[in-house]
Design a protein around this motif. Structure first.
Motif, PDB file in Angstrom:
ATOM      1  N   GLN A 127       0.829  -1.213   0.000  1.00  0.00           N
ATOM      2  CA  GLN A 127       0.000   0.000   0.000  1.00  0.00           C
ATOM      3  C   GLN A 127       0.858   1.256   0.000  1.00  0.00           C
ATOM      4  N   LEU A 128       1.912   1.256   0.814  1.00  0.00           N
ATOM      5  CA  LEU A 128       2.765   2.437   0.895  1.00  0.00           C
ATOM      6  C   LEU A 128       3.590   2.620  -0.384  1.00  0.00           C
ATOM      7  N   LEU A 129       4.081   1.527  -0.953  1.00  0.00           N
ATOM      8  CA  LEU A 129       4.805   1.640  -2.222  1.00  0.00           C
ATOM      9  C   LEU A 129       3.898   2.197  -3.305  1.00  0.00           C
ATOM     10  N   HIS A 130       2.655   1.719  -3.321  1.00  0.00           N
ATOM     11  CA  HIS A 130       1.682   2.231  -4.287  1.00  0.00           C
ATOM     12  C   HIS A 130       1.404   3.707  -4.013  1.00  0.00           C
ATOM     13  N   ALA A 131       1.343   4.087  -2.726  1.00  0.00           N
ATOM     14  CA  ALA A 131       1.053   5.477  -2.364  1.00  0.00           C
ATOM     15  C   ALA A 131       2.154   6.416  -2.853  1.00  0.00           C
ATOM     16  N   THR A 132       3.437   5.997  -2.743  1.00  0.00           N
ATOM     17  CA  THR A 132       4.523   6.866  -3.223  1.00  0.00           C
ATOM     18  C   THR A 132       4.397   7.112  -4.720  1.00  0.00           C
ATOM     19  N   ALA A 162       0.215  12.128  -9.209  1.00  0.00           N
ATOM     20  CA  ALA A 162      -0.712  13.255  -9.072  1.00  0.00           C
ATOM     21  C   ALA A 162      -0.003  14.571  -9.376  1.00  0.00           C
ATOM     22  N   TYR A 163       1.211  14.743  -8.860  1.00  0.00           N
ATOM     23  CA  TYR A 163       1.958  15.970  -9.148  1.00  0.00           C
ATOM     24  C   TYR A 163       2.255  16.100 -10.638  1.00  0.00           C
ATOM     25  N   ALA A 164       2.623  14.963 -11.282  1.00  0.00           N
ATOM     26  CA  ALA A 164       2.926  15.004 -12.715  1.00  0.00           C
ATOM     27  C   ALA A 164       1.673  15.255 -13.541  1.00  0.00           C
ATOM     28  N   LYS A 165       0.570  14.605 -13.187  1.00  0.00           N
ATOM     29  CA  LYS A 165      -0.677  14.712 -13.954  1.00  0.00           C
ATOM     30  C   LYS A 165      -1.195  16.143 -13.987  1.00  0.00           C
ATOM     31  N   TYR A 166      -1.130  16.821 -12.855  1.00  0.00           N
ATOM     32  CA  TYR A 166      -1.692  18.174 -12.770  1.00  0.00           C
ATOM     33  C   TYR A 166      -0.612  19.253 -12.901  1.00  0.00           C
ATOM     34  N   GLU A 167       0.607  18.821 -13.280  1.00  0.00           N
ATOM     35  CA  GLU A 167       1.719  19.728 -13.570  1.00  0.00           C
ATOM     36  C   GLU A 167       2.003  20.678 -12.404  1.00  0.00           C
ATOM     37  N   VAL A 168       1.970  20.116 -11.211  1.00  0.00           N
ATOM     38  CA  VAL A 168       2.335  20.857 -10.006  1.00  0.00           C
ATOM     39  C   VAL A 168       3.766  20.469  -9.652  1.00  0.00           C
ATOM     40  N   ARG A 218       2.337  15.547   6.274  1.00  0.00           N
ATOM     41  CA  ARG A 218       2.214  16.984   6.550  1.00  0.00           C
ATOM     42  C   ARG A 218       2.263  17.809   5.266  1.00  0.00           C
ATOM     43  N   GLU A 219       3.127  17.443   4.328  1.00  0.00           N
ATOM     44  CA  GLU A 219       3.232  18.181   3.070  1.00  0.00           C
ATOM     45  C   GLU A 219       1.964  18.038   2.232  1.00  0.00           C
ATOM     46  N   ILE A 220       1.372  16.842   2.237  1.00  0.00           N
ATOM     47  CA  ILE A 220       0.139  16.642   1.484  1.00  0.00           C
ATOM     48  C   ILE A 220      -0.995  17.476   2.089  1.00  0.00           C
ATOM     49  N   LEU A 228      -4.661  13.716  -3.702  1.00  0.00           N
ATOM     50  CA  LEU A 228      -3.647  13.612  -2.661  1.00  0.00           C
ATOM     51  C   LEU A 228      -4.262  13.281  -1.305  1.00  0.00           C
ATOM     52  N   GLU A 229      -5.392  13.916  -0.988  1.00  0.00           N
ATOM     53  CA  GLU A 229      -6.028  13.687   0.303  1.00  0.00           C
ATOM     54  C   GLU A 229      -6.516  12.249   0.427  1.00  0.00           C
ATOM     55  N   ARG A 230      -6.998  11.677  -0.670  1.00  0.00           N
ATOM     56  CA  ARG A 230      -7.435  10.271  -0.644  1.00  0.00           C
ATOM     57  C   ARG A 230      -6.259   9.359  -0.316  1.00  0.00           C
ATOM     58  N   VAL A 231      -5.120   9.601  -0.961  1.00  0.00           N
ATOM     59  CA  VAL A 231      -3.935   8.779  -0.694  1.00  0.00           C
ATOM     60  C   VAL A 231      -3.479   8.956   0.755  1.00  0.00           C
ATOM     61  N   ARG A 232      -3.487  10.181   1.222  1.00  0.00           N
ATOM     62  CA  ARG A 232      -3.040  10.457   2.592  1.00  0.00           C
ATOM     63  C   ARG A 232      -3.914   9.753   3.614  1.00  0.00           C
ATOM     64  N   LYS A 233      -5.234   9.882   3.473  1.00  0.00           N
ATOM     65  CA  LYS A 233      -6.151   9.353   4.476  1.00  0.00           C
ATOM     66  C   LYS A 233      -6.246   7.835   4.458  1.00  0.00           C
ATOM     67  N   THR A 234      -6.089   7.226   3.285  1.00  0.00           N
ATOM     68  CA  THR A 234      -6.287   5.776   3.189  1.00  0.00           C
ATOM     69  C   THR A 234      -4.992   4.979   3.282  1.00  0.00           C
ATOM     70  N   ARG A 235      -3.856   5.590   2.952  1.00  0.00           N
ATOM     71  CA  ARG A 235      -2.616   4.816   2.881  1.00  0.00           C
ATOM     72  C   ARG A 235      -1.542   5.294   3.868  1.00  0.00           C
ATOM     73  N   ILE A 236      -1.347   6.600   3.941  1.00  0.00           N
ATOM     74  CA  ILE A 236      -0.199   7.113   4.695  1.00  0.00           C
ATOM     75  C   ILE A 236      -0.534   7.321   6.161  1.00  0.00           C
ATOM     76  N   ALA A 237      -1.594   8.104   6.442  1.00  0.00           N
ATOM     77  CA  ALA A 237      -1.923   8.434   7.835  1.00  0.00           C
ATOM     78  C   ALA A 237      -2.161   7.196   8.704  1.00  0.00           C
ATOM     79  N   PRO A 238      -2.915   6.172   8.230  1.00  0.00           N
ATOM     80  CA  PRO A 238      -3.144   5.010   9.105  1.00  0.00           C
ATOM     81  C   PRO A 238      -1.877   4.250   9.483  1.00  0.00           C
TER      82      PRO A 238
END
Length: 479
Positions: free
Chosen positions: A256-261, A267-273, A327-329, A346-356
Motif C-alpha cells: 500500500q505504501l509503495l503504491h502510495a509513493t 498526481a503531481y505530474a498529472k496536474y503539472e504541479v 504533513r506536506e500533502i 492527494l487527500e485520498r492517498v493520505r487518508k487511506t494509505r499514509i496516515a493510518p
C-alpha cells in the motif's frame, strides 16, 4: 503482542519506569473521569431526575462507550493532536534518561494539578492540565539543551489553544440563547423555577435530561478519552520507539505504501504541479527502504549508520519520512492555487494509505483508557458537583437550565471531535450553566466565578511551570 515483545527486550530500571509511566497515565485518565465527568451528572442529580448512584453509573458506561466506539469507528485524530504538540523527535533524539524524565515529568505534573484542584472542588480543565504539562516539558528540554523554545510544535499549540479558549465562550452564549428560546416556546413555568423539596421533573423533562446527561458523558468519553490515548502513546513512543513508530500489524501496509509513493508522484505530474524537493527525498527514502520487504516488521533487519557511525533506527526514519509526507500533502491540500482534483487525489492517498500507518492506537490502549475513564467517573464526583450546581448561580439549578447547558455541551464537544480539536468538557458545561443563570435572571455568584476563572487562567501556565520544574529536577538527578 508487539508490546510484550518490546517489554522482553527491556530490562532493569527502564522497564520499571515504563510500568510506572503507564500506571500514572492510566491514573490521569481515572482522575479525569471523576474530575471532569462530575459536570455531566450535576444536572440530573440536582434536578432530582436520577439519584447519585444510578447517575454516575450511567455516566460511567456512556464515557466508556464514547471513548471506545469513537476511536474504533472513526480513528483517533484528537489523540494525535495531543501527540503532535510535543515533536516526538525529542523523545527519540534525546538520550534515554532525558526521554524517561520527560515522560514522567509531564505525567506527574498533570496528576498533581488535577488532584489538587479536585480537592478544592474547582472544575478546571483536564485538557489544559495535560496540554500545559506537555508544553512545559518540551520547553524545559529545549532550554536545557540551549535551543530556545523549539521544543514545542507552536503551530499545533495555537490550533489546540484556540479551541480550548473559544469553546467556553461559545458554551456561555449558546446555552443562554437556547434557554431564552425555550422560555419563548415552552411555556411550562416549572421548567424555569428551582425545584422545591420532593419535587421531580415531569416525565418528558426527565427523558430529556437523561438523554443530555448521556450525550455529555458520551461526548466527554469520545474527546477526553482520546486525550488519554494520546498521553499513553507519548509513553509508548518515548519508551519503545522502534515498536510504536509504525503500524506493523497489517501485512498489506508495504505494498500500500509503495503504491502510495507512486500515486503521489503521479498526481503531481498529472496536474503539472512542481514536486517539492523535500517531498521527493522522503518519497525516495520510503520506497527505497520498503522495496522487497514482506512487512514493516522487516525494517528492523536493515542496518544503517548515521554520520557518526552509530546504528540508525531505520523504522523511525521511515516513520519520520511518512510523517513529513503526510504533513506536506495536508499543506498542499490547503493551497487553493492548485486544481481541486489534485488536492482531492492527494487527500485520498493520505487518508487511506499514509496516515493510518503512522497514526494508530493499539486496541489495548483504547480499551484500557475507556475503562479507566469509565471507572473513574463512578467515584469522587461530589466535590465538583456541589460547585457546579450550588456555587455558580445564586439559585438552585432549574430543569430548563440543566437541559440547555448539557445539550449545548454535548453538541460542542461532538463538533470538536469532527474538526479534530480537543476541548474542555468542564469549561464548556460550567460556562453553559453560568450562561443559563444569566439568561434566567437569577445571576451568578461572583466569588465562586472569580475562583473558577482564576483556576482556568492559572491551569495552563501552572502546569507548564510544574512540568518544567519536575523535568529539570529529574535531569539534575539522573544526568
Amino acid at each position: 503482542m508487539d508490546f510484550w515483545n518490546a517489554v522482553g527486550e527491556m530490562g532493569g530500571w527502564p522497564l520499571v519506569f515504563l510500568f510506572v509511566a503507564l500506571l500514572v497515565a492510566f491514573a490521569f485518565e481515572f482522575i479525569n473521569g471523576f474530575h471532569d465527568t462530575a459536570n455531566a451528572v450535576t444536572t440530573v442529580i440536582y434536578t432530582r431526575t436520577l439519584s447519585a448512584t444510578p447517575a454516575v453509573l450511567y455516566s460511567g458506561v456512556m464515557n466508556f462507550l464514547g471513548a471506545l466506539l469513537t476511536v474504533l469507528a472513526g480513528g483517533a485524530a484528537v489523540a494525535f493532536s495531543i501527540v503532535n504538540l510535543l515533536p516526538v523527535d525529542l523523545l527519540i533524539d534525546a538520550n534515554s534518561n532525558a526521554a524517561l524524565v520527560m515522560v514522567l515529568a509531564l505525567l506527574f505534573a498533570g496528576v498533581m494539578w488535577n488532584l489538587g484542584t479536585w480537592y478544592l472542588g474547582l472544575p478546571v480543565s483536564s485538557s489544559h492540565t495535560l496540554i500545559g504539562s506537555i508544553l512545559g516539558v518540551g520547553m524545559a528540554n529545549s532550554l536545557w539543551k540551549g535551543e530556545g523554545l523549539r521544543g514545542v510544535n507552536w503551530a499545533k499549540a495555537g490550533e489546540v489553544g484556540a479551541g480550548l479558549l473559544l469553546s467556553p465562550l461559545f458554551g456561555f452564549v449558546v446555552a443562554a440563547a437556547l434557554l431564552l428560546v425555550m422560555r419563548r416556546t415552552l411555556k411550562e413555568p416549572k421548567l424555569y423555577e428551582p425545584p422545591h423539596d420532593g419535587d421531580r421533573p415531569p416525565r418528558w423533562v426527565r427523558v430529556v435530561l437523561i438523554c443530555t446527561c448521556g450525550g455529555v458523558s458520551f461526548a466527554h468519553g469520545s474527546n477526553d478519552g482520546q486525550k488519554g490515548m494520546g498521553l499513553l502513546l507519548l509513553v509508548l513512543i518515548g519508551f519503545m520507539p522502534v515498536h510504536y513508530a509504525l503500524n506493523v500489524n497489517d501485512p498489506e501496509k508495504v505494498p500500500q505504501l509503495l503504491h502510495a509513493t507512486n500515486e503521489v508522484r503521479a498526481a503531481y505530474a498529472k496536474y503539472e504541479v512542481p514536486l517539492p524537493d523535500a517531498l521527493d527525498r522522503d518519497l525516495r527514502y520510503v520506497a527505497g527502504h520498503l522495496d522487497g520487504l514482506g512487512s514493516l516488521n522487516d525494517l528492523r533487519t536493515r542496518e544503517e549508520k548515521d554520520e557518526n557511525g552509530q546504528p540508525k533506527n531505520v523504522r523511525w526514519e521511515v516513520r519520520q519520512s511518512l510523517f513529513r509526507t503526510n504533513r506536506e500533502i495536508k499543506r498542499a491540500g490547503a493551497d487553493r492555487g492548485t486544481p481541486a482534483e489534485f488536492r482531492a487525489e492527494l487527500e485520498r492517498v493520505r487518508k487511506t494509505r499514509i496516515a493510518p500507518t503512522i497514526e494508530f492506537v493499539p486496541v489495548w490502549v483504547v480499551v484500557g483508557t475507556a475503562l479507566a475513564l469509565g471507572i473513574g467517573t463512578c467515584v469522587g464526583y461530589k466535590r465538583i458537583v456541589v460547585t457546579v450546581a450550588e456555587k455558580i448561580g445564586k439559585t438552585h439549578l432549574t430543569y430548563g437550565q440543566g437541559a440547555a447547558a448539557e445539550a449545548v455541551a454535548a453538541a460542542t464537544i461532538l463538533a470538536a471531535d469532527m474538526v479534530k480539536l480537543p476541548v474542555s468538557t468542564t469549561q464548556v458545561l460550567s460556562s453553559g450553566v453560568a450562561g443559563t443563570m444569566v439568561a434566567n435572571g437569577s445571576g451568578v455568584q461572583g466569588g465562586t466565578c472569580r475562583k473558577i476563572l482564576l483556576a482556568w487562567a492559572l491551569t495552563l501556565p501552572a502546569c507548564m511551570l510544574l512540568a518544567g520544574l519536575l523535568f529539570t529536577l529529574g535531569r539534575l538527578l539522573v544526568g
